[in-house]
Design an enzyme around this catalytic site. Structure first.
Site, PDB file in Angstrom:
ATOM      1  N   TYR A 141      19.196  30.475 -80.545  1.00 54.35           N
ATOM      2  CA  TYR A 141      17.942  30.834 -79.883  1.00 54.35           C
ATOM      3  C   TYR A 141      17.605  29.744 -78.874  1.00 54.35           C
ATOM      4  CZ  TYR A 141      13.107  32.686 -79.666  1.00 54.35           C
ATOM      5  OH  TYR A 141      11.907  33.238 -79.272  1.00 54.35           O
ATOM      6  N   LYS A 169      20.077  34.453 -78.330  1.00 51.25           N
ATOM      7  CA  LYS A 169      18.819  35.050 -77.879  1.00 51.25           C
ATOM      8  C   LYS A 169      18.340  34.183 -76.735  1.00 51.25           C
ATOM      9  CE  LYS A 169      14.100  36.339 -79.062  1.00 51.25           C
ATOM     10  NZ  LYS A 169      13.008  36.297 -80.076  1.00 51.25           N
TER      11      LYS A 169
END
Length: 300
Positions: A141, A169
């Site tokens: 992330y 992400k």
């Protein structure tokens, strides 16, 4: 047309809110109902639990594991379940990762360690340690606006060589950097910023992980469906139609958790209150969200 881009967790992923009861307790039945709705009616390929939208800073380790178990039970093999396990502490992250794996998660979302702002060598070591500690794949992330530290391109290229690190992400707001990594690795890039869902997809991204998908999952998925079918103009038109609600939910000065829960509560779907320090949206904000929602659903 559809490409051969890697999609380890599907294309259309929602980052669900975590429902709470009126007294502020974890609402596992509500979480199961919402998960069923998002997958069955919304067409979500995957759910990313215990993220920012899921209020992970204010849920306990036990609550996080219980949520994963409940949603896995509700969804079965109809969607991928990715569990957020990132913390500022590598050993704590490993503990959460192992607990999420034991609870049935298909993958793990691991954010860059925050606040301490570690150098790139330490960032890389952190992710490798977590990946080496579990038997399920990781989605990194990259959200420097919250963590204070970017996963730099060179670091991402090295991490892509680890067999347990399969996806990202992407909330870096760096389409150039992301495009370079997509071109040089097999990492599946998922947009974490709704306004970039289509642009990132067009340069080889895998799909998205979306807060807005809590309320309009089918509308977001339709953009990717149109693009995959070769209807680029239609994809752009559908994407444009989503922008008003994206802006209200994600760029109005309130956290996406707050706006998503306000709209879900107004629609009669499981949500409940937010936990402090977050505060609920007011009636005016909720009314504006509901109007944008109704306008989007009323457009063909």
């Amino acid at each position: 047309m559809t490409t051969s881009r890697p999609r380890p967790f599907g294309r259309a992923l929602c980052a669900p809110i975590t429902p709470f009861t009126d007294s502020g307790e974890l609402d596992l039945e509500g979480a199961q109902k919402l998960a069923h709705h998002l997958v069955t009616e919304g067409g979500c390929d995957g759910l990313v639990l215990n993220g920012t939208t899921g209020e992970s800073p204010t849920t306990s380790d036990a609550e996080k594991a219980a949520l994963v178990r409940a949603v896995v039970e509700a969804v079965g093999d109809r969607a991928s379940i990715v569990a957020g396990v990132g913390t500022a502490n590598t050993m704590h992250t490993v503990e959460l990762a192992r607990a999420a794996e034991a609870a049935g998660a298909d993958g793990l979302l691991v954010v860059t360690p925050y606040y301490s702002r570690p150098p790139q060598e330490a960032v890389e070591a952190h992710f490798r340690t977590v990946a080496d500690s579990v038997g399920v794949p990781l989605m990194l992330y990259d959200i420097p606006g919250r963590t204070g530290t970017r996963i730099e391109t060179g670091t991402m290229l090295r991490l892509a060589e680890h067999p347990g690190i399969v996806a990202v992400k992407d909330c870096s707001y760096d389409l150039l950097g992301s495009s370079k990594v997509i071109a040089r690795t097999d990492l599946a890039y998922y947009s974490g910023c709704e306004e970039l869902n289509l642009p990132l997809y067009a340069v080889g991204g895998a799909g998205y992980v979306s807060t807005v998908a809590n309320v309009v999952p089918a509308r977001l998925r339709a953009v990717l469906d149109a693009y995959d079918a070769g209807r680029n103009d239609e994809a752009a038109r559908l994407n444009t139609l989503t922008l008003p609600i994206v802006e209200l939910m994600m760029a109005s000065g309130l956290p996406g958790t707050v706006t998503a829960k306000a709209l879900l509560n107004a629609l009669g779907l499981p949500a409940g209150p937010v936990r402090e320090p977050l505060q609920p949206a007011g009636h005016k904000v909720t009314g504006g969200l509901l109007a944008a929602y109704e306008e989007l659903l009323g457009v063909a």
